[in-house]
Structures are given as structure tokens and as C-alpha cells.
Design an enzyme around this catalytic site. Sequence first.
Site, PDB file in Angstrom:
ATOM      1  N   ASP A   1      39.252  36.757  35.221  1.00 43.98           N
ATOM      2  CA  ASP A   1      39.757  35.443  35.633  1.00 43.98           C
ATOM      3  C   ASP A   1      39.451  35.208  37.110  1.00 43.98           C
ATOM      4  O   ASP A   1      39.221  36.149  37.872  1.00 43.98           O
ATOM      5  CB  ASP A   1      41.280  35.373  35.453  1.00 43.98           C
TER       6      ASP A   1
HETATM    7  N1  URA Z   1      43.175  40.100  31.376  1.00 41.75           N
HETATM    8  C1  URA Z   1      43.551  39.010  32.063  1.00 41.75           C
HETATM    9  O1  URA Z   1      44.600  38.440  31.801  1.00 41.75           O
HETATM   10  N2  URA Z   1      42.736  38.554  33.032  1.00 41.75           N
HETATM   11  C2  URA Z   1      41.598  39.181  33.392  1.00 41.75           C
HETATM   12  O2  URA Z   1      40.918  38.726  34.317  1.00 41.75           O
HETATM   13  C3  URA Z   1      41.222  40.317  32.686  1.00 41.75           C
HETATM   14  C4  URA Z   1      42.028  40.764  31.673  1.00 41.75           C
END
Ligand code: URA
Length: 238
Positions: free
Chosen positions: A108
Amino acid sequence: MNTPSKPIRLDRYLASVTDYSRSDAKKLIKSGDIAVDGRAVTDPSQLIPATADVTLMGASLRAIGPRYLMLNKPQGYVCAARDRRHSTVLDLMDEDNPERLHVAGRLDIDTTGLVLLTDDGNWSHAITSPQRKCWKTYYVETAEPIAERCIEHFARGVFLKDDKARTLPAELSIIDDCRARLKICEGRYHQVKRMFGAEGNAVTRLHREAIGEISLDSSLAEGEYRALSADEIASVGH
Ligand code: URA
């Protein structure tokens, strides 16, 4: 040690690392200007290892593919080829033909840490396919103390809203009240945040430390990247 990648047809290899179309690559090979590991090759269908030194009139083509890179991703960058509003991880790369690279397992925008980029689709599939059981290790900080029951719940799998199946078994190690390490082998949308959300908690910081046996190199500052070693590449079986 596994080989980094499956043998590939010479014409396909050329088309993947240059701007030549497959038919132009065939013509070029037949013209005799291409050598593989120092020997002229005129058969476009010849299979070569992805690690071969392929030259065009003496100039090496190997430097532009296949590539296997690790990046220490800072917050604020999206794992996409392009984005209208945000900078992308490719903006951090000083590479020829960056558009040929893709991310093997996205993070993310606010997640930091290990991102692997490659132009080898077989290799990245071995990382992202849940069937291949490639563990991703995350360091997690949360808003509320982490309940002990999460260890068992995550090991059993939890139902995330709108998903049909439980998450695959995951390993949670609680470090202290609001810090933990979580290992998962899938990459569902916002998976770690949603797993903690399902337990009534919220993730306040998320950092990926490792993918399979590949750990984030501690000498890389945020935003820096390096090529993977042959052992790191081979550690991803495919
Ligand atoms: N899980 C998440 O919630 N975000 C990420 O960036 C990676 C795994």
C-alpha cells in the site's frame, strides 16, 4: 542451486530485452549479428539460459534483462506502473526501460519496506501465487494492544469482509503490547490491515521485512534499490 529462470528462445529473449518485434528479432539473428556467450547463433529458436551473455555486434544486451531488484520503499509511493496523483516506485528507479519492470507483490502507499521488481513473469508468479506458499514477513504496529487470541485466529484463518474463503494459515509473533511480526503467504487487498481490523484493532505502521528467504538489505536507505544476488534470485523456486 536452482537456475534463476527457465531457458528461453533466443528470438523471444531478444524481443523482451530490446524494442525489436519478434519477427525483426528473427531477422537479426539470421543475419549473424547475434552471439550467445561469445558464439554466433543464427537459429532464432535456439534455447538459451536467461543468464546468457547475449551480444549484438559485440555490445552486451544482458544489462537490460531479465532484472531482479529489491527496493526499500518509502511511504507515499504507489506500487503501480503509473498513477495520476501519486509518485510510483518506478520513479525511484534509474533503469533503462523501467516500464518493463513489474512489482512482485504490491505494498500500500503507506506501507514501507521490501519491494521486489522484475521483468521475469515466471519468477514473480512464484512469489505472488498463494499456492506457492511464499511467506511474506511484516513488522506491524497497532493502535490497541494485540490480543493473544489473534495468534490462534490468524493460524486458523479469518474471514475478511466480502471474501469467500478464510485467509490461509498465518503466523503471528507478538513482540509487545502494540507490536508484532506477521507472516502470511497470500497477498489479498490490504490483507494485514484487514486481518487486524477483523480483530477490532487498527494497523498504524506496516513494514515488509522479507519475502521468502529474501530479507530487506539493511544497508539500503529508504528509496534506494539494488540488484538481487544469484542466491537471492534462486531462493525463489519456480
Ligand atoms: N497488507 C496490507 O494491509 N498492506 C500492505 O501493504 C501489505 C499487506
